[in-house]
Design a protein around this motif. Structure first.
Motif, PDB file in Angstrom:
ATOM      1  N   THR A 142       0.844  -1.199   0.000  1.00 52.85           N
ATOM      2  CA  THR A 142       0.000   0.000   0.000  1.00 52.85           C
ATOM      3  C   THR A 142       0.874   1.241   0.000  1.00 52.85           C
ATOM      4  O   THR A 142       1.838   1.324   0.775  1.00 52.85           O
ATOM      5  CB  THR A 142      -0.914   0.025   1.232  1.00 52.85           C
ATOM      6  N   ASP A 143       0.545   2.203  -0.841  1.00 55.28           N
ATOM      7  CA  ASP A 143       1.274   3.467  -0.903  1.00 55.28           C
ATOM      8  C   ASP A 143       0.466   4.580  -0.248  1.00 55.28           C
ATOM      9  O   ASP A 143      -0.768   4.640  -0.369  1.00 55.28           O
ATOM     10  CB  ASP A 143       1.554   3.871  -2.353  1.00 55.28           C
ATOM     11  N   SER A 144       1.161   5.478   0.412  1.00 60.14           N
ATOM     12  CA  SER A 144       0.537   6.688   0.936  1.00 60.14           C
ATOM     13  C   SER A 144       0.340   7.689  -0.206  1.00 60.14           C
ATOM     14  O   SER A 144       0.872   7.506  -1.304  1.00 60.14           O
ATOM     15  CB  SER A 144       1.434   7.316   1.999  1.00 60.14           C
ATOM     16  N   PRO A 145      -0.392   8.771   0.025  1.00 56.21           N
ATOM     17  CA  PRO A 145      -0.402   9.864  -0.946  1.00 56.21           C
ATOM     18  C   PRO A 145       1.018  10.418  -1.125  1.00 56.21           C
ATOM     19  O   PRO A 145       1.866  10.286  -0.248  1.00 56.21           O
ATOM     20  CB  PRO A 145      -1.326  10.907  -0.309  1.00 56.21           C
ATOM     21  N   VAL A 146       1.250  11.042  -2.259  1.00 56.28           N
ATOM     22  CA  VAL A 146       2.522  11.726  -2.527  1.00 56.28           C
ATOM     23  C   VAL A 146       2.415  13.153  -2.033  1.00 56.28           C
ATOM     24  O   VAL A 146       1.423  13.847  -2.297  1.00 56.28           O
ATOM     25  CB  VAL A 146       2.854  11.698  -4.030  1.00 56.28           C
ATOM     26  N   ALA A 147       3.414  13.606  -1.306  1.00 55.51           N
ATOM     27  CA  ALA A 147       3.395  14.940  -0.713  1.00 55.51           C
ATOM     28  C   ALA A 147       4.589  15.760  -1.189  1.00 55.51           C
ATOM     29  O   ALA A 147       5.647  15.214  -1.501  1.00 55.51           O
ATOM     30  CB  ALA A 147       3.403  14.848   0.808  1.00 55.51           C
ATOM     31  N   ARG A 148       4.408  17.062  -1.189  1.00 54.04           N
ATOM     32  CA  ARG A 148       5.494  17.996  -1.494  1.00 54.04           C
ATOM     33  C   ARG A 148       6.119  18.490  -0.199  1.00 54.04           C
ATOM     34  O   ARG A 148       5.437  18.697   0.801  1.00 54.04           O
ATOM     35  CB  ARG A 148       4.972  19.196  -2.276  1.00 54.04           C
ATOM     36  N   THR A 149       7.420  18.695  -0.220  1.00 52.04           N
ATOM     37  CA  THR A 149       8.094  19.386   0.864  1.00 52.04           C
ATOM     38  C   THR A 149       9.133  20.313   0.256  1.00 52.04           C
ATOM     39  O   THR A 149       9.308  20.359  -0.964  1.00 52.04           O
ATOM     40  CB  THR A 149       8.719  18.400   1.862  1.00 52.04           C
ATOM     41  N   ARG A 150       9.812  21.062   1.088  1.00 48.05           N
ATOM     42  CA  ARG A 150      10.814  22.009   0.588  1.00 48.05           C
ATOM     43  C   ARG A 150      11.897  22.193   1.639  1.00 48.05           C
ATOM     44  O   ARG A 150      11.597  22.364   2.827  1.00 48.05           O
ATOM     45  CB  ARG A 150      10.185  23.357   0.238  1.00 48.05           C
ATOM     46  N   THR A 151      13.150  22.159   1.210  1.00 50.33           N
ATOM     47  CA  THR A 151      14.262  22.391   2.119  1.00 50.33           C
ATOM     48  C   THR A 151      14.479  23.887   2.312  1.00 50.33           C
ATOM     49  O   THR A 151      14.047  24.722   1.500  1.00 50.33           O
ATOM     50  CB  THR A 151      15.545  21.754   1.575  1.00 50.33           C
ATOM     51  N   ALA A 152      15.162  24.244   3.392  1.00 52.56           N
ATOM     52  CA  ALA A 152      15.506  25.634   3.656  1.00 52.56           C
ATOM     53  C   ALA A 152      16.674  26.060   2.769  1.00 52.56           C
ATOM     54  O   ALA A 152      17.440  25.224   2.285  1.00 52.56           O
ATOM     55  CB  ALA A 152      15.878  25.800   5.130  1.00 52.56           C
ATOM     56  N   PRO A 153      16.847  27.353   2.559  1.00 54.05           N
ATOM     57  CA  PRO A 153      18.013  27.821   1.811  1.00 54.05           C
ATOM     58  C   PRO A 153      19.302  27.521   2.569  1.00 54.05           C
ATOM     59  O   PRO A 153      19.305  27.323   3.789  1.00 54.05           O
ATOM     60  CB  PRO A 153      17.790  29.333   1.704  1.00 54.05           C
ATOM     61  N   ALA A 154      20.411  27.503   1.846  1.00 51.04           N
ATOM     62  CA  ALA A 154      21.714  27.350   2.478  1.00 51.04           C
ATOM     63  C   ALA A 154      21.944  28.487   3.472  1.00 51.04           C
ATOM     64  O   ALA A 154      21.449  29.605   3.294  1.00 51.04           O
ATOM     65  CB  ALA A 154      22.811  27.337   1.428  1.00 51.04           C
ATOM     66  N   ALA A 155      22.691  28.206   4.519  1.00 51.22           N
ATOM     67  CA  ALA A 155      22.869  29.180   5.603  1.00 51.22           C
ATOM     68  C   ALA A 155      23.431  30.503   5.118  1.00 51.22           C
ATOM     69  O   ALA A 155      23.095  31.562   5.647  1.00 51.22           O
ATOM     70  CB  ALA A 155      23.765  28.584   6.680  1.00 51.22           C
ATOM     71  N   ASP A 156      24.295  30.471   4.105  1.00 53.53           N
ATOM     72  CA  ASP A 156      24.930  31.701   3.616  1.00 53.53           C
ATOM     73  C   ASP A 156      24.298  32.225   2.332  1.00 53.53           C
ATOM     74  O   ASP A 156      24.846  33.115   1.682  1.00 53.53           O
ATOM     75  CB  ASP A 156      26.423  31.471   3.396  1.00 53.53           C
TER      76      ASP A 156
END
Length: 556
Positions: A142-156
């Motif tokens: 069984t598969d879950s729904p597909v979700a979007r996420t996003r990483t934070a920008p680089a520290a500098d």
């Protein structure tokens, strides 16, 4: 970026104004958690033999190189939340650059067990900064729904802009979570902030919409035990609008009191009767364990929600835990609001916050803050408005010109923090706040009594509730009736308050650029309507270097 495959383990961090109870619930009410109330926390489609992802998927606490993924699997029909039943189940996860999951960059597996209520987390690292990713969980075919996420920008990184949804105070029995649906419909959020009261602890019928239950939660009793808290979290996670928002962007969450009990502090709560409802220590431990099981939160210090995230050179975000270390709320028995021995933050957290604000090299210093820091005097309200306002704030209804559950009840901590900002020339500090079920745009003055002659050390944007009763709900008058009278009086008594809306429900969208931080306030047409419309209401901004709020006449 070169594709990378790795496994990650599931994180399993366990973690009064008056002695009067709003309602005393006998401990026997909690004993029925293994029958109907448990089943009520699940959608009807749970009655299949295959593993199921009935509570959605989520991500949270984005870093430049990673993000925390979360889900809950129901491996067999009897493994319902809080039951302690069900086999250990391997849950696979995959992260990709595309929604079709063809360009895979990371994958692994974790084990869901009854010990963690079959919730799992995968702390995925090795990702690229400021990048959209899609992810999915799988178990037993069984598969879950597909979700979007996003990483934070680089520290500098030099970041042109950031945009966050901002919400608080979502009470299941008081209405539908349309605010989440409208935020989910946007395609421009880097993340969304939940500033506390993600769930409510009351028994069914105790706190609805103007006294009426719009939709019943589970369990029906006030939540007291670990099973209770798990069931309540599970019920909230079945909401389609909440699931939709978790599918669209990572959440950054802190808790407030209702994740535990009303007006919680380390020694108890207004909404807890020691003995009849067990010990507060056991209840608090259960609430924390369930929270960390059911929320995609990565605590920097075990058992708390205070931590700091960075978004390039544009902003960092200090997230506070204002329940785990505070002194009891001030009353005749527990001391003055000005007592320097009383604290809201605790010494270690306040020192951490001060140090982080002083050494920050970002343009903006955001503070995720569960209760209002701006001073608030009630002023000359008539008795018919003073009493419901006091009820909303949890004050004695004879009238006291402050809310001692907020920073107003811990003035020494506030003085120390604001003096620190002034002494070290720390600018562009913006407090982002929930809790009070009203929308505010405030300067945060060093001395409210002499403002505007006193300088402003920071600014504050307060979002209203998603569903929980506000002032016009308590008075039971049409929307807009109370604000027309109360808002001018509140502003006259608090000259640092630029705007207050006491009467509507909704959410905020915070947009940050190098030049300004702007909060757009949105309101809902009817919290009791699952199809409620969203309308832009007002916008306020603070321009870099000013430490003051001003109105702007268009949303971003």
């Amino acid at each position: 970026m070169t594709s990378r495959y790795r496994s990650a383990g599931a994180a399993q961090d366990p973690g009064s104004l008056a002695p009067r109870r709003r309602t005393v619930v006998k401990a026997a009410a909690a004993s029925a958690v293994l029958a109907g109330p448990l089943a009520a926390a699940l959608p009807a489609r749970a009655a299949t033999g295959a593993p199921a992802f009935l509570h959605g998927v989520a991500s949270g606490d984005p870093l430049p190189d990673g993000v925390l993924l979360w889900t809950r699997v129901t491996p067999v029909p009897e493994a319902i939340p809080g039951s302690g039943l069900g086999p250990d189940t391997e849950v696979g996860w995959v992260v990709a650059r595309d929604k079709a999951l063809t360009d895979v960059v990371a994958k692994g597996s974790v084990t869901a067990t009854a010990a963690s209520d079959h919730t799992v987390k995968a702390d995925v690292r090795g990702l690229a900064p400021a990048t959209d990713y899609w992810f999915r969980f799988s178990a037993g075919g069984t598969d879950s729904p597909v979700a979007r996420t996003r990483t934070a920008p680089a520290a500098d990184a030099d970041v042109a802009s950031l945009r966050f949804g901002v919400v608080s105070c979502a009470n299941w029995e008081a209405g539908y979570f349309s605010a989440y649906r409208h935020l989910a419909a946007r395609a421009d959020l880097d993340a969304w902030l939940h500033l506390g009261d993600y769930i409510y602890e009351y028994r069914s019928g105790e706190y609805g919409a103007r006294g009426e239950v719009v939709r019943p939660h589970a369990p029906a009793n006030e939540i007291l035990t670990l099973a209770d808290y798990r069931i309540r979290h599970a019920k909230y996670k079945t909401d389609p609008d909440l699931q939709a928002l978790h599918l669209k962007a990572p959440v950054i969450a802190i808790w407030d009191d209702h994740e535990f009990a009303d007006n919680a502090w380390p020694g108890g709560a207004v909404n807890h009767t020691e003995g009849a409802e067990g010990t507060w220590a056991a209840r608090q431990a259960a609430a924390k364990q369930a929270y960390f099981e059911w929320m995609p939160v990565r605590p920097a210090l075990a058992g708390t929600t205070y931590r700091r995230l960075r978004f390039g050179r544009l902003a960092d975000l200090s997230l506070l835990d204002l329940r785990s270390f505070r002194s009891q709320q001030a009353s005749t028995a527990s001391g003055s609001v000005d007592d320097p021995d009383r604290t809201l933050t605790g010494r270690a957290q306040l020192d951490w916050l001060k140090a982080g604000l002083k050494t920050s090299d970002t343009r903006w210093r955001l503070v995720g803050n569960s209760v209002m820091i701006s001073p608030f005097a009630i002023g000359s309200l008539s008795a018919d408005l003073l009493k419901p306002l006091a009820k909303l704030l949890g004050l004695p209804q004879e009238g006291i010109a402050l809310n001692t559950d907020q920073w107003d009840g811990y003035t020494d901590d506030r003085r120390e923090l604001l003096a620190h900002l002034r002494a070290n020339a720390v600018t562009n500090t913006v407090f982002l706040t929930g809790d009070i079920h009203m929308a505010w745009a405030n300067d945060v003055p060093v001395d409210a009594g002499t403002y505007p002659l006193s300088p402003s050390a920071a600014t504050e944007f307060v979002v209203t509730s998603v569903t929980s009763d506000n002032l016009d709900d308590i008075v039971k008058v049409p929307e807009g009736t109370v604000s027309a009278v109360a808002a001018p009086v509140i502003k006259a008594a608090n000259r640092h308050v630029h705007w207050v809306d006491t009467d509507r429900h909704g959410y905020g969208v915070l947009d940050i650029t190098d030049e300004r931080a702007q909060m757009d306030y949105y309101v809902l047409s009817d919290r009791t309507d699952p199809g409620a419309r969203s309308t832009w209401a007002r916008s306020y901004r603070t321009r870099s270097g000013t430490q003051k709020v001003e109105r702007t006449y268009d949303p971003v």
